[in-house]
Design a protein around this motif. Structure first.
Motif, PDB file in Angstrom:
ATOM      1  N   ASP A  44       0.830  -1.216   0.000  1.00 38.19           N
ATOM      2  CA  ASP A  44       0.000   0.000   0.000  1.00 38.19           C
ATOM      3  C   ASP A  44       0.864   1.265   0.000  1.00 38.19           C
ATOM      4  O   ASP A  44       0.550   2.241  -0.686  1.00 38.19           O
ATOM      5  CB  ASP A  44      -0.932   0.017   1.225  1.00 38.19           C
ATOM      6  N   VAL A  45       1.945   1.218   0.774  1.00 43.87           N
ATOM      7  CA  VAL A  45       2.857   2.380   0.786  1.00 43.87           C
ATOM      8  C   VAL A  45       3.406   2.601  -0.624  1.00 43.87           C
ATOM      9  O   VAL A  45       3.490   3.737  -1.100  1.00 43.87           O
ATOM     10  CB  VAL A  45       4.011   2.184   1.797  1.00 43.87           C
ATOM     11  N   GLU A  46       3.763   1.506  -1.284  1.00 49.72           N
ATOM     12  CA  GLU A  46       4.346   1.633  -2.628  1.00 49.72           C
ATOM     13  C   GLU A  46       3.348   2.238  -3.609  1.00 49.72           C
ATOM     14  O   GLU A  46       3.722   2.997  -4.491  1.00 49.72           O
ATOM     15  CB  GLU A  46       4.866   0.272  -3.120  1.00 49.72           C
ATOM     16  N   PHE A  47       2.086   1.896  -3.450  1.00 50.51           N
ATOM     17  CA  PHE A  47       1.084   2.542  -4.324  1.00 50.51           C
ATOM     18  C   PHE A  47       0.932   4.023  -3.955  1.00 50.51           C
ATOM     19  O   PHE A  47       1.026   4.907  -4.807  1.00 50.51           O
ATOM     20  CB  PHE A  47      -0.273   1.837  -4.231  1.00 50.51           C
ATOM     21  N   LEU A  48       0.699   4.285  -2.666  1.00 48.31           N
ATOM     22  CA  LEU A  48       0.358   5.660  -2.249  1.00 48.31           C
ATOM     23  C   LEU A  48       1.511   6.640  -2.463  1.00 48.31           C
ATOM     24  O   LEU A  48       1.288   7.826  -2.704  1.00 48.31           O
ATOM     25  CB  LEU A  48      -0.076   5.670  -0.780  1.00 48.31           C
ATOM     26  N   ALA A  49       2.748   6.129  -2.378  1.00 47.82           N
ATOM     27  CA  ALA A  49       3.905   7.030  -2.528  1.00 47.82           C
ATOM     28  C   ALA A  49       4.476   6.991  -3.947  1.00 47.82           C
ATOM     29  O   ALA A  49       5.548   7.535  -4.210  1.00 47.82           O
ATOM     30  CB  ALA A  49       4.978   6.671  -1.505  1.00 47.82           C
ATOM     31  N   SER A 334      14.985  22.485 -10.490  1.00 51.42           N
ATOM     32  CA  SER A 334      15.749  21.312 -10.928  1.00 51.42           C
ATOM     33  C   SER A 334      15.465  20.131 -10.014  1.00 51.42           C
ATOM     34  O   SER A 334      15.067  20.299  -8.871  1.00 51.42           O
ATOM     35  CB  SER A 334      17.236  21.645 -10.930  1.00 51.42           C
ATOM     36  N   GLY A 335      15.677  18.946 -10.547  1.00 51.48           N
ATOM     37  CA  GLY A 335      15.601  17.735  -9.725  1.00 51.48           C
ATOM     38  C   GLY A 335      14.183  17.247  -9.485  1.00 51.48           C
ATOM     39  O   GLY A 335      13.230  17.716 -10.089  1.00 51.48           O
ATOM     40  N   ASP A 336      14.093  16.299  -8.563  1.00 51.23           N
ATOM     41  CA  ASP A 336      12.829  15.659  -8.203  1.00 51.23           C
ATOM     42  C   ASP A 336      11.949  16.683  -7.499  1.00 51.23           C
ATOM     43  O   ASP A 336      12.354  17.289  -6.512  1.00 51.23           O
ATOM     44  CB  ASP A 336      13.149  14.484  -7.270  1.00 51.23           C
ATOM     45  N   ARG A 337      10.738  16.889  -8.008  1.00 51.54           N
ATOM     46  CA  ARG A 337       9.856  17.889  -7.406  1.00 51.54           C
ATOM     47  C   ARG A 337       8.673  17.262  -6.687  1.00 51.54           C
ATOM     48  O   ARG A 337       7.843  17.960  -6.115  1.00 51.54           O
ATOM     49  CB  ARG A 337       9.340  18.843  -8.498  1.00 51.54           C
ATOM     50  N   ILE A 338       8.554  15.930  -6.751  1.00 53.46           N
ATOM     51  CA  ILE A 338       7.372  15.291  -6.163  1.00 53.46           C
ATOM     52  C   ILE A 338       7.620  14.931  -4.701  1.00 53.46           C
ATOM     53  O   ILE A 338       8.507  14.148  -4.375  1.00 53.46           O
ATOM     54  CB  ILE A 338       6.967  14.030  -6.955  1.00 53.46           C
ATOM     55  N   ASN A 339       6.815  15.539  -3.827  1.00 54.08           N
ATOM     56  CA  ASN A 339       6.856  15.179  -2.409  1.00 54.08           C
ATOM     57  C   ASN A 339       6.000  13.918  -2.230  1.00 54.08           C
ATOM     58  O   ASN A 339       4.794  14.023  -2.030  1.00 54.08           O
ATOM     59  CB  ASN A 339       6.291  16.314  -1.559  1.00 54.08           C
ATOM     60  N   ASN A 340       6.651  12.756  -2.283  1.00 57.49           N
ATOM     61  CA  ASN A 340       5.881  11.509  -2.264  1.00 57.49           C
ATOM     62  C   ASN A 340       5.275  11.209  -0.899  1.00 57.49           C
ATOM     63  O   ASN A 340       4.298  10.476  -0.801  1.00 57.49           O
ATOM     64  CB  ASN A 340       6.762  10.333  -2.687  1.00 57.49           C
ATOM     65  N   GLY A 341       5.871  11.753   0.149  1.00 58.60           N
ATOM     66  CA  GLY A 341       5.328  11.499   1.489  1.00 58.60           C
ATOM     67  C   GLY A 341       5.210  10.019   1.792  1.00 58.60           C
ATOM     68  O   GLY A 341       4.170   9.544   2.240  1.00 58.60           O
ATOM     69  N   ALA A 342       6.301   9.281   1.575  1.00 57.95           N
ATOM     70  CA  ALA A 342       6.256   7.835   1.828  1.00 57.95           C
ATOM     71  C   ALA A 342       6.016   7.571   3.309  1.00 57.95           C
ATOM     72  O   ALA A 342       5.153   6.778   3.681  1.00 57.95           O
ATOM     73  CB  ALA A 342       7.548   7.178   1.355  1.00 57.95           C
ATOM     74  N   HIS A 497       8.928  16.519   4.559  1.00 61.60           N
ATOM     75  CA  HIS A 497       8.327  17.473   3.610  1.00 61.60           C
ATOM     76  C   HIS A 497       9.259  17.804   2.446  1.00 61.60           C
ATOM     77  O   HIS A 497       9.259  18.929   1.948  1.00 61.60           O
ATOM     78  CB  HIS A 497       7.864  18.745   4.331  1.00 61.60           C
ATOM     79  N   ARG A 498      10.032  16.831   2.033  1.00 67.16           N
ATOM     80  CA  ARG A 498      10.902  17.005   0.861  1.00 67.16           C
ATOM     81  C   ARG A 498      10.689  15.830  -0.075  1.00 67.16           C
ATOM     82  O   ARG A 498      10.245  14.761   0.342  1.00 67.16           O
ATOM     83  CB  ARG A 498      12.371  17.037   1.277  1.00 67.16           C
ATOM     84  N   PRO A 499      11.085  16.019  -1.349  1.00 66.97           N
ATOM     85  CA  PRO A 499      10.902  14.924  -2.312  1.00 66.97           C
ATOM     86  C   PRO A 499      11.610  13.629  -1.903  1.00 66.97           C
ATOM     87  O   PRO A 499      11.234  12.551  -2.337  1.00 66.97           O
ATOM     88  CB  PRO A 499      11.509  15.503  -3.598  1.00 66.97           C
ATOM     89  N   SER A 500      12.618  13.742  -1.022  1.00 68.99           N
ATOM     90  CA  SER A 500      13.354  12.531  -0.649  1.00 68.99           C
ATOM     91  C   SER A 500      12.624  11.687   0.397  1.00 68.99           C
ATOM     92  O   SER A 500      13.094  10.598   0.740  1.00 68.99           O
ATOM     93  CB  SER A 500      14.748  12.892  -0.151  1.00 68.99           C
ATOM     94  N   LEU A 505      13.795   5.312   0.794  1.00 65.55           N
ATOM     95  CA  LEU A 505      14.218   5.259   2.198  1.00 65.55           C
ATOM     96  C   LEU A 505      14.044   3.835   2.731  1.00 65.55           C
ATOM     97  O   LEU A 505      13.086   3.151   2.376  1.00 65.55           O
ATOM     98  CB  LEU A 505      13.386   6.220   3.049  1.00 65.55           C
ATOM     99  N   PRO A 506      14.969   3.413   3.596  1.00 60.28           N
ATOM    100  CA  PRO A 506      14.809   2.071   4.172  1.00 60.28           C
ATOM    101  C   PRO A 506      13.546   2.004   5.039  1.00 60.28           C
ATOM    102  O   PRO A 506      13.104   3.023   5.578  1.00 60.28           O
ATOM    103  CB  PRO A 506      16.049   1.894   5.045  1.00 60.28           C
TER     104      PRO A 506
END
Ligand SMILES: [Zn+2]
Length: 549
Positions: A44-49, A334-342, A497-500, A505-506
């Motif tokens: 579910d995390v993989e889908f939502l993020a 520049s770079g990854d702009r999506i805040n995935n909020g994993a 609150h960042r794209p990372s 992340l582990p």
């Protein structure tokens, strides 16, 4: 098959208990279905993020996708639609406010200069006033806190009628952790300023504050629309209609405001550090000017209900919440702009969905009704939960408790759990016993200065008089060589609150499973206990927000 459909299918099939004729395998299958699976949570995390959901910002298509997914999961788990229109979606009416113009001008000793935005200040759009033009003297009013029960008043001896008040961030450190969290909230500070006759509030960030909330990061909020929810009479909530404007000022800008004043900004900050109230009229006059355009929007809370098995207790409910939204996509750069909020809060949402599945799959349903609510617009100021707490769905009956999940981080496994707010009510004992069953210890709030109890959705329920807890893994790492607090601090500093904050992340799945089992045990205990949870006698929140329903 795309990842999307693969994950969706997995979620739909795993909760189905196959029919078998022999009693033994059936029991085994039922037991498997009725225990927590970290694999399902991770799926579910993989889908939502996923990047596909574009950071799940409230009132965007990415959020809608997440909401449909959550509703499908609740339906397949056996939850009935919980919204009053018999769907899974409680639409939250929203007002989007976009600043079209903003300027701050500072006049000291006859000299007027601009306060550059967002370099030194951020003047937000107004949900109430399309057009703001205020010019008024600035009065420094400490933290802007009036706490009679602690004999503390920042407004004692100063006159702010018709003035702009400048306030330090947070609240005096000498207040106990949770009252401090309440008094540090914008709710209290804006109302208190308006009660004292101020026309606008500016919040000054000191050197310590920008260590925790870097100005560079706050600057990214500038230019972004804000959201409020709309009450039946179309008035925006939350808002303090008596105030014309609110703004944030950087340490550099704050120092400028104190030019020629009886105290320096450094001295003001130092007084704040010592919990000393030291208000003073400054030499500065500030002009605040803004234009705001307004647009209506809506975004749903996803609500499913598992009706209680006890005929009497079924009319009461335990509300389980996790915010499904996150902060969306950063402006072009520049770079990854999506805040995935994993972790924030795909993980909390996924754990909630799994706990919901397991509860429904157990042979005996809980005695009380269980409402699973994946709320929207938490990141915009707890809007979805605040709307829900003000307009609970009919099937909620009488809400006896809220258990919230937000940003549980599993970079490392811990031996303890923190339940923010536990000590305020009888939920504390419930939580202590339940987490012990799973082999955890219960730790006190490890970061009282972060005011976490008022910063997530449980607080919306607390404000309506409902006892609540907010669960996160603690800081005591299983591995003695690991400093759990440092690991979490590292997450806040580098990923929050960042794209990372993404799927790279582990995630310690064993820790996820154990934490989820603790959450399940807590929910089951509350939902089966015929005695309503209650605030402890004389409790600060219990008194402050005496039950409104
Ligand atoms: Zn967040």
């Amino acid at each position: 098959m795309t990842r999307l459909s693969a994950v969706l299918l997995l979620a739909l099939t795993l909760v189905t208990v196959p029919w078998t004729s022999s009693a033994e395998p059936e029991t085994a299958t039922a037991a498997a279905a009725a225990s927590v699976s970290a694999t399902r949570i991770r799926a579910d995390v993989e889908f939502l993020a996923d990047d596909l959901l574009e950071g799940r910002e409230a009132a965007t298509r990415g959020y809608e996708l997440a909401a449909r997914y959550a509703a499908a999961a609740l339906k397949s788990a056996g939850y009935e639609p919980g919204a009053d229109d018999s769907s899974y979606f409680q639409q939250v009416p929203l007002l989007e406010s976009t600043r079209t113009e903003a300027a701050l001008r500072l006049t000291i000793g006859g000299t007027t200069t601009d306060m550059p935005m967002p370099g030194q200040a951020i003047l937000g759009p107004s949900a109430v006033h399309a057009s703001v033009d205020v010019t008024a003297p600035v009065v420094f009013a400490g933290f802007g806190v009036t706490a009679p029960e602690f004999a503390y008043d920042d407004y004692g001896g100063i006159d702010v009628k018709g003035k702009i008040v400048a306030l330090l961030f947070n609240a005096p450190a000498r207040l106990p952790s949770e009252p401090r969290a309440y008094y540090a909230s914008t709710d209290h500070k804006l109302k208190n300023a308006a009660d004292h006759g101020a026309v606008a509030v500016i919040t000054l960030l000191g050197p310590d504050d920008v260590k925790r909330f870097p100005w560079e990061q706050l600057k990214t909020l500038f230019g972004r629309p804000t959201l409020t929810w709309l009450d039946a009479d179309d008035s925006p909530v939350p808002s303090e209609k008596r105030l014309q404007a609110t703004a944030y000022v950087s340490p550099e800008g704050s120092a400028r405001l104190f030019a020629g004043a009886p105290i320096t900004f450094e001295e003001a900050v130092e007084a704040g550090r010592k919990s000393a109230s030291r208000g003073a009229a400054l030499e500065a006059t500030l002009t605040m000017r803004s234009r705001t355009s307004h647009q209506r929007a809506s975004s749903p809370n996803v609500v499913g209900v598992l009706r209680g098995s006890d005929p009497r207790l079924a009319a009461t409910s335990v509300v389980l919440t996790a915010h499904l939204d996150h902060t969306g996509v950063l402006p072009p750069g520049s770079g990854d702009r999506i805040n995935n909020g994993a972790y924030d809060n795909a993980t909390g949402s996924a754990i909630l969905l799994e706990v919901a599945r397991v509860l429904a799959a157990r042979p005996v349903r809980p005695k009380r009704s269980v409402l699973v609510v994946l709320v929207t617009a938490e990141e915009k100021g707890l809007l979805g939960s605040d709307y829900f707490a003000h307009h609970p769905v009919k099937v909620a009956g009488r809400i006896v408790a809220n258990v919230n999940l937000d940003m549980p981080v599993f970079l490392t496994a811990s031996t303890d759990i923190v339940a923010f707010g536990a000590e305020n009510s009888t939920l504390g004992e419930v939580v202590r016993k339940a987490v012990a069953e799973v082999g955890y210890t219960l730790s006190p709030d490890p970061m009282p200065e972060e005011n976490i109890f008022v910063r997530s959705d449980q607080y919306s329920f607390v404000k309506r008089g409902v006892p609540a807890v907010y669960l996160v893994p603690g800081f005591t790492a299983e591995d003695p060589a690991v400093n759990g607090q440092q690991v979490f601090g590292g997450f806040l500093a580098s990923h929050y609150h960042r794209p990372s904050d993404d799927l790279s992340l582990p995630m310690d799945l064993k820790a996820v499973e154990r934490f989820s089992r603790a959450n399940l045990a807590i929910v089951q205990t509350i939902a089966n206990d015929p005695v309503d949870p209650a605030w402890k006698p004389g409790n600060f929140f219990g008194k402050m927000f005496a039950r409104s329903n």
